[in-house]
Design an enzyme around this catalytic site. Structure first.
Site, PDB file in Angstrom:
ATOM      1  N   GLU A  98       0.798  -1.226   0.000  1.00 50.96           N
ATOM      2  CA  GLU A  98       0.000   0.000   0.000  1.00 50.96           C
ATOM      3  C   GLU A  98       0.835   1.283   0.000  1.00 50.96           C
ATOM      4  O   GLU A  98       0.549   2.205  -0.738  1.00 50.96           O
ATOM      5  CB  GLU A  98      -0.938   0.059   1.234  1.00 50.96           C
ATOM      6  CG  GLU A  98      -2.083  -0.898   1.182  1.00 50.96           C
ATOM      7  CD  GLU A  98      -1.799  -2.112   2.014  1.00 50.96           C
ATOM      8  OE1 GLU A  98      -0.616  -2.512   2.074  1.00 50.96           O
ATOM      9  OE2 GLU A  98      -2.726  -2.676   2.598  1.00 50.96           O
ATOM     10  N   ASP A 115      -2.093  -5.350   3.078  1.00 56.07           N
ATOM     11  CA  ASP A 115      -2.308  -5.644   4.502  1.00 56.07           C
ATOM     12  C   ASP A 115      -3.128  -6.912   4.739  1.00 56.07           C
ATOM     13  O   ASP A 115      -3.980  -7.280   3.924  1.00 56.07           O
ATOM     14  CB  ASP A 115      -3.002  -4.452   5.176  1.00 56.07           C
ATOM     15  CG  ASP A 115      -2.057  -3.279   5.365  1.00 56.07           C
ATOM     16  OD1 ASP A 115      -0.842  -3.483   5.318  1.00 56.07           O
ATOM     17  OD2 ASP A 115      -2.538  -2.139   5.550  1.00 56.07           O
ATOM     18  N   ASP A 140      -5.850  -7.938   6.145  1.00 52.75           N
ATOM     19  CA  ASP A 140      -7.225  -7.831   6.621  1.00 52.75           C
ATOM     20  C   ASP A 140      -8.148  -7.739   5.407  1.00 52.75           C
ATOM     21  O   ASP A 140      -7.700  -7.832   4.268  1.00 52.75           O
ATOM     22  CB  ASP A 140      -7.402  -6.629   7.555  1.00 52.75           C
ATOM     23  CG  ASP A 140      -7.035  -5.307   6.890  1.00 52.75           C
ATOM     24  OD1 ASP A 140      -6.750  -5.310   5.681  1.00 52.75           O
ATOM     25  OD2 ASP A 140      -7.027  -4.271   7.586  1.00 52.75           O
ATOM     26  N   GLU A 149      -9.694  -5.220   4.141  1.00 52.80           N
ATOM     27  CA  GLU A 149      -9.399  -4.074   3.288  1.00 52.80           C
ATOM     28  C   GLU A 149      -8.171  -4.350   2.432  1.00 52.80           C
ATOM     29  O   GLU A 149      -8.118  -3.995   1.256  1.00 52.80           O
ATOM     30  CB  GLU A 149      -9.191  -2.830   4.145  1.00 52.80           C
ATOM     31  CG  GLU A 149      -9.433  -1.519   3.426  1.00 52.80           C
ATOM     32  CD  GLU A 149     -10.899  -1.239   3.174  1.00 52.80           C
ATOM     33  OE1 GLU A 149     -11.173  -0.406   2.306  1.00 52.80           O
ATOM     34  OE2 GLU A 149     -11.742  -1.863   3.835  1.00 52.80           O
ATOM     35  N   TYR A 207       0.881  -5.513  12.851  1.00 49.31           N
ATOM     36  CA  TYR A 207      -0.228  -4.838  12.187  1.00 49.31           C
ATOM     37  C   TYR A 207      -1.223  -4.309  13.206  1.00 49.31           C
ATOM     38  O   TYR A 207      -1.576  -4.991  14.165  1.00 49.31           O
ATOM     39  CB  TYR A 207      -0.917  -5.809  11.232  1.00 49.31           C
ATOM     40  CG  TYR A 207      -1.888  -5.137  10.298  1.00 49.31           C
ATOM     41  CD1 TYR A 207      -1.466  -4.091   9.483  1.00 49.31           C
ATOM     42  CD2 TYR A 207      -3.214  -5.547  10.221  1.00 49.31           C
ATOM     43  CE1 TYR A 207      -2.344  -3.467   8.621  1.00 49.31           C
ATOM     44  CE2 TYR A 207      -4.096  -4.934   9.348  1.00 49.31           C
ATOM     45  CZ  TYR A 207      -3.656  -3.889   8.554  1.00 49.31           C
ATOM     46  OH  TYR A 207      -4.528  -3.270   7.696  1.00 49.31           O
ATOM     47  N   ARG A 220      -4.421  -3.093  12.830  1.00 48.08           N
ATOM     48  CA  ARG A 220      -5.874  -3.243  12.686  1.00 48.08           C
ATOM     49  C   ARG A 220      -6.231  -4.695  12.960  1.00 48.08           C
ATOM     50  O   ARG A 220      -6.141  -5.547  12.081  1.00 48.08           O
ATOM     51  CB  ARG A 220      -6.332  -2.811  11.288  1.00 48.08           C
ATOM     52  CG  ARG A 220      -6.129  -1.324  11.046  1.00 48.08           C
ATOM     53  CD  ARG A 220      -6.648  -0.889   9.691  1.00 48.08           C
ATOM     54  NE  ARG A 220      -6.492   0.546   9.519  1.00 48.08           N
ATOM     55  CZ  ARG A 220      -5.412   1.129   8.995  1.00 48.08           C
ATOM     56  NH1 ARG A 220      -4.405   0.378   8.571  1.00 48.08           N
ATOM     57  NH2 ARG A 220      -5.326   2.437   8.888  1.00 48.08           N
ATOM     58  N   HIS A 233      -5.871 -12.601  13.650  1.00 56.18           N
ATOM     59  CA  HIS A 233      -4.630 -11.835  13.640  1.00 56.18           C
ATOM     60  C   HIS A 233      -4.036 -11.796  15.037  1.00 56.18           C
ATOM     61  O   HIS A 233      -4.720 -11.990  16.033  1.00 56.18           O
ATOM     62  CB  HIS A 233      -4.889 -10.393  13.187  1.00 56.18           C
ATOM     63  CG  HIS A 233      -5.362 -10.285  11.783  1.00 56.18           C
ATOM     64  ND1 HIS A 233      -6.060  -9.196  11.314  1.00 56.18           N
ATOM     65  CD2 HIS A 233      -5.250 -11.136  10.734  1.00 56.18           C
ATOM     66  CE1 HIS A 233      -6.358  -9.376  10.044  1.00 56.18           C
ATOM     67  NE2 HIS A 233      -5.879 -10.541   9.679  1.00 56.18           N
TER      68      HIS A 233
END
Length: 864
Positions: free
Chosen positions: A7, A82, A84, A86, A295, A297, A342
């Site tokens: 990203e 990432d 997740d 998203e 990470y 989130r 996670h």
């Protein structure tokens, strides 16, 4: 060449160094595509087909082109966004875009890593997989759901509820929580109660004992409800001898909390550091990209086995053996809607106790200590309760104390809470049954029951998570949205519902009750989780939602605005028209009452700029009042004659309207009006004349010879010259600003507007300035770092590092800048024309085309 997509540029640079020459790592800058702005981005009639378009700003277009070009020559595409939903969606968008451009390499893989370290990245490259379409479907379902909700409901608001800006599936529920808390506070009726406390002493150590039994009856919180009863009880306790009847000591254990999740990190950063959710997530993102933390989130509370081993090793090296439990601690998530499995947020290395500087360092320290404490021994405490009675056994005193026998994890970290219990952590002297401590005095203390506290950002995030509403990773953007829409305001880190927020919530509760219900919103999150598990189709979820939602919006859209207002008038009746102390009808119009009309009744009305209260006898009676803004005793102040204008001879009156108090000179269409600013004290005829006569001519600009005007507008006091504007700080500045200051302010405003630099990220953020009320920040500036409250800028002295500035120093610097007054600089002289540098003659004398202004950078979409 193998092409890796992540990203952010920071991640790209770090990862490329890890992987070597055979790899090229490019950043997508977040999402590469989004819904177009048009309404039909999601089309229910076409089986919920969706349209996507590449972000239109130049930076993204250029980056997409770079990705496409690199992909055409790559042998393998590795999507490493990432870990997740998203991140999975970004990888899917990139792949779909490359398919559309016919630039997909023969080999495509998806990899994820929880930390940006060489070990984590290289291990991930050895475990490739395909894009998880179940996670992508959950993302598509959420995006389509939010789009259909907002783009279908918002037009209803614009037509039926003047002044409303927008509604959102999660934001409207968060707003409802704040509004409901406001209602609870308003409905709360305080009760008086008294406590009796004896000041005792034993062996030179003073301690307090509270009266818990009086005249043979147990004392509840409200038992002693007035001063007379309190003084009577105080007198009896003063004259009664007390002997210790019982000393009870109980051992207690306190266990450490698990490492941070996204939600608990936001809460603790708010309580301990004063950071809002948005600032916390920005800092965490930087720490993650720097390879300092895992990470950020996540809903998980567990740590990787190797991380637990490293943590236990660090504990054994720093502390003696008593601080390390025999076995590692393992935690299980209790979140209602936990995302993928996670890890919790933890440092990537337990040998590195510091990272970066400034606010980043403070957040890292919080994360490091919480993670380390999670694997430490429990704290051992001892709670002692001492009971004292009089000879007759009618009265009883109780003293409590708590002592830490072994700190355990408390040596590193202690969790904070919004609502603190009564403090019983004080030490008690050694006491035994039969002892008679000396009585020094007895106090009768008055108290009043308190309403529930307004939500802080930490407590609001906690409540949303408890209800299972939204995702912790989206809370920051959700809270920011309701602030940006002016539905709420924040004072002293607490949320207050604004009038527009209350009205919107009432409208949604009355006409769309199901869709702002807490259980309904939480159930939608559950259904999206089922989609992410591959057990349901997201289009079935959308069809079920749309089947009821669309007819409901159509039904409300068909109603007349006056009918909607009438329903809201009845729904909000108790709030808008509370009972009056004089016993009169709360809806009775005060102006009609004074003029002898008995039929004047007040009701809610909708206008171009929002809702207000007006008399039913309009136009005969022109009484108005702002929505939810009654005057003294429920009456609006009557028109007040102030006197005549010294030049025109016309009468000037002070009046009250739906937007607040104002002054008026004359009648009808020719009347001149001016709002009365809130920062004017002792308002009189002189001030009224000044306001009526605005704008004030400061003088002629020395460069243009055109007038500089000072006036008050919709957004506050300002200067105007030749179609350009500059803000003024206060109403007094409108009448006192001189020529030199005006020229300087206009020049500074022009320089700010003319620049094309991106908005600087704050180096540090503090709470509001105690005087100005503006949020204080340390920012990098063109001429060096400075501290600002949004209005006043103070340069940071040489030798003081910007990241080391404390909140107190920020206050002092801003106070010193305010004390100096507005800057007084000479107007800039016209620069002499520059001499042309010698250069080769161009082949043709064509005029070079003007450079196009670079488009504004887009904001990265909020992540889940």
């Amino acid at each position: 060449m193998q092409l890796v997509i992540v990203e952010s540029p920071a991640k790209a640079k770090t990862i490329e160094n890890y992987l070597g020459k055979d790899f090229k790592v490019l950043a997508s800058y977040g999402h590469v595509r989004d819904f177009p702005k048009k309404d039909d981005a999601v089309r229910p009639d076409e089986d919920f087909a969706m349209s996507w378009e590449v972000y239109q700003d130049k930076r993204n277009k250029d980056q997409v082109k770079a990705i496409v070009d690199a992909s055409k020559s790559a042998t393998r595409l590795i999507l490493a966004t990432d870990p997740d939903r998203e991140g999975e969606a970004i990888s899917w968008h990139v792949l779909e875009l490359l398919k559309k451009r016919k630039a997909v390499p023969d080999s495509v893989d998806r990899v994820t890593f929880n930390a940006i370290t060489k070990t984590a990245v290289t291990e991930a490259m050895g475990k490739p997989r395909q894009i998880d379409m179940d996670l992508v479907d959950a993302y598509l379902g959420r995006r389509a759901l939010d789009r259909l909700f907002g783009f279908t409901l918002s037009p209803v608001l614009w037509r039926k509820l003047p002044g409303a800006k927008s509604a959102g599936r999660v934001q409207s529920v968060a707003l409802r929580l704040i509004v409901e808390r406001e209602r609870e506070i308003e409905a709360f009726r305080s009760d008086e109660y008294w406590s009796i406390v004896a000041k005792l002493e034993q062996d030179g150590t003073a301690f307090d004992a509270r009266l818990v039994k009086y005249d043979g009856k147990k004392i509840e919180k409200l038992t002693i409800g007035n001063e007379g009863s309190a003084l009577e009880a105080k007198a009896k306790i003063e004259h009664a001898p007390f002997t210790i009847e019982q000393v009870e000591t109980k051992p207690q254990k306190r266990h450490p909390s698990p490492p941070f999740t996204t939600s608990t990190l936001q809460q603790e950063a708010s309580r301990k550091l004063g950071y809002n959710a948005s600032h916390t997530m920005r800092l965490a993102q930087k720490l993650y990209e720097a390879g300092d933390i895992t990470y950020m989130r996540t809903d998980g509370v567990q740590m990787d086995g190797s991380a637990i081993s490293a943590c236990r090793k660090a504990i054994s090296e720093r502390y003696d053996g008593h601080y390390l439990p025999e076995k590692p601690r393992h935690y299980a998530t209790k979140a209602k809607n936990a995302q993928e499995a996670h890890e919790a947020i933890r440092p990537t290395s337990f040998t590195k106790s510091k990272a970066s500087s400034g606010d980043e360092a403070k957040l890292y320290d919080l994360i490091f200590k919480r993670a380390m404490a999670s694997q430490m021994q429990s704290a051992s405490l001892e709670r002692t309760t001492v009971t004292l009675r009089d000879p007759a056994g009618l009265h009883e005193l109780r003293a409590t104390g708590q002592v830490v026998k072994f700190p355990g994890f408390l040596a590193v970290y202690e969790e904070s809470f919004d609502d603190k219990a009564d403090d019983d952590s004080g030490l008690l002297p050694v006491m035994s049954k039969g002892d008679r401590p000396a009585k020094k005095s007895v106090e009768a203390n008055q108290h009043f029951t308190q309403p529930p506290p307004r939500f802080s950002e930490a407590s609001l995030v906690k409540r949303l998570e408890e209800l299972g509403i939204g995702r912790p990773s989206t809370y920051a953007s959700t809270i920011q949205t309701i602030r940006d829409r002016d539905y709420v305001r924040v004072e002293k880190n607490r949320f207050f519902a604004e009038e527009s927020g209350r009205l919107l919530t009432a409208f949604l509760e009355r006409f769309f009750e199901q869709y702002v219900a807490y259980d309904f919103t939480a159930s939608m999150e559950d259904e999206l989780d089922v989609v992410s598990d591959g057990k349901a189709a997201y289009k079935d979820l959308l069809a079920k939602f749309w089947k009821d939602f669309k007819p409901k919006t159509d039904e409300v859209m068909e109603q007349q605005p006056s009918d909607v207002t009438k329903v809201l008038d009845e729904y909000l009746s108790d709030y808008l028209f509370p009972e009056r102390e004089d016993g009169k009808d709360p809806r009775f119009c005060p102006m009609c009452d004074k003029e002898g009309r008995a039929d004047g009744r007040l009701a809610l009305r909708g206008g171009k700029f929002g809702a207000f209260i007006a008399c039913a006898n309009y136009p005969e009676c022109k009484f108005t009042r702002r929505f939810a803004q009654p005057g003294a005793d429920g009456e609006e102040a009557a028109d007040e004659p102030l006197g005549k204008h010294p030049e025109t001879g016309l009468e000037i009156e002070r009046k009250s309207g739906r937007f607040g108090p104002y002054v008026q000179m004359g009648e009808g269409k020719e009347a001149k009006r001016a709002s009365i600013p809130k920062d004017l004290d002792d308002f009189d005829l002189e001030w009224a004349v000044k306001l009526i006569d605005l704008p004030r001519i400061v003088g002629k600009h020395p460069e243009t010879d055109k007038d500089i005007e000072a006036a008050i507008g919709r957004y506050g006091p300002y200067l105007r010259h030749d179609g350009k504007y500059a803000k003024l700080t206060s109403t007094m500045d409108v009448f006192e600003t001189g020529m030199n200051t005006a020229v300087t302010l206009l020049a500074e405003a022009a320089n700010r507007k003319g620049g094309t630099r991106a908005k600087a990220e704050p180096i540090k953020t503090f709470k509001e300035h105690p005087t100005s009320g503006g949020e204080m920040k340390v920012l990098p500036g063109r001429y060096g770092p400075y501290v600002t409250d949004g209005t006043n800028n103070a340069t940071i002295p040489r030798g003081m590092k910007p990241e080391d500035v404390t909140e107190q120093q920020a206050i002092e610097l801003i106070d010193a800048r305010i004390a100096k007054g507005p800057p007084k600089k000479k107007a800039k002289k016209k620069a002499a024309p520059k001499k042309k540098a010698a250069a080769k003659k161009p082949a043709a004398k064509k005029k070079a085309p003007a450079k196009k202004k670079a488009p504004a950078k887009k904001k990265a979409p909020a992540k889940e």
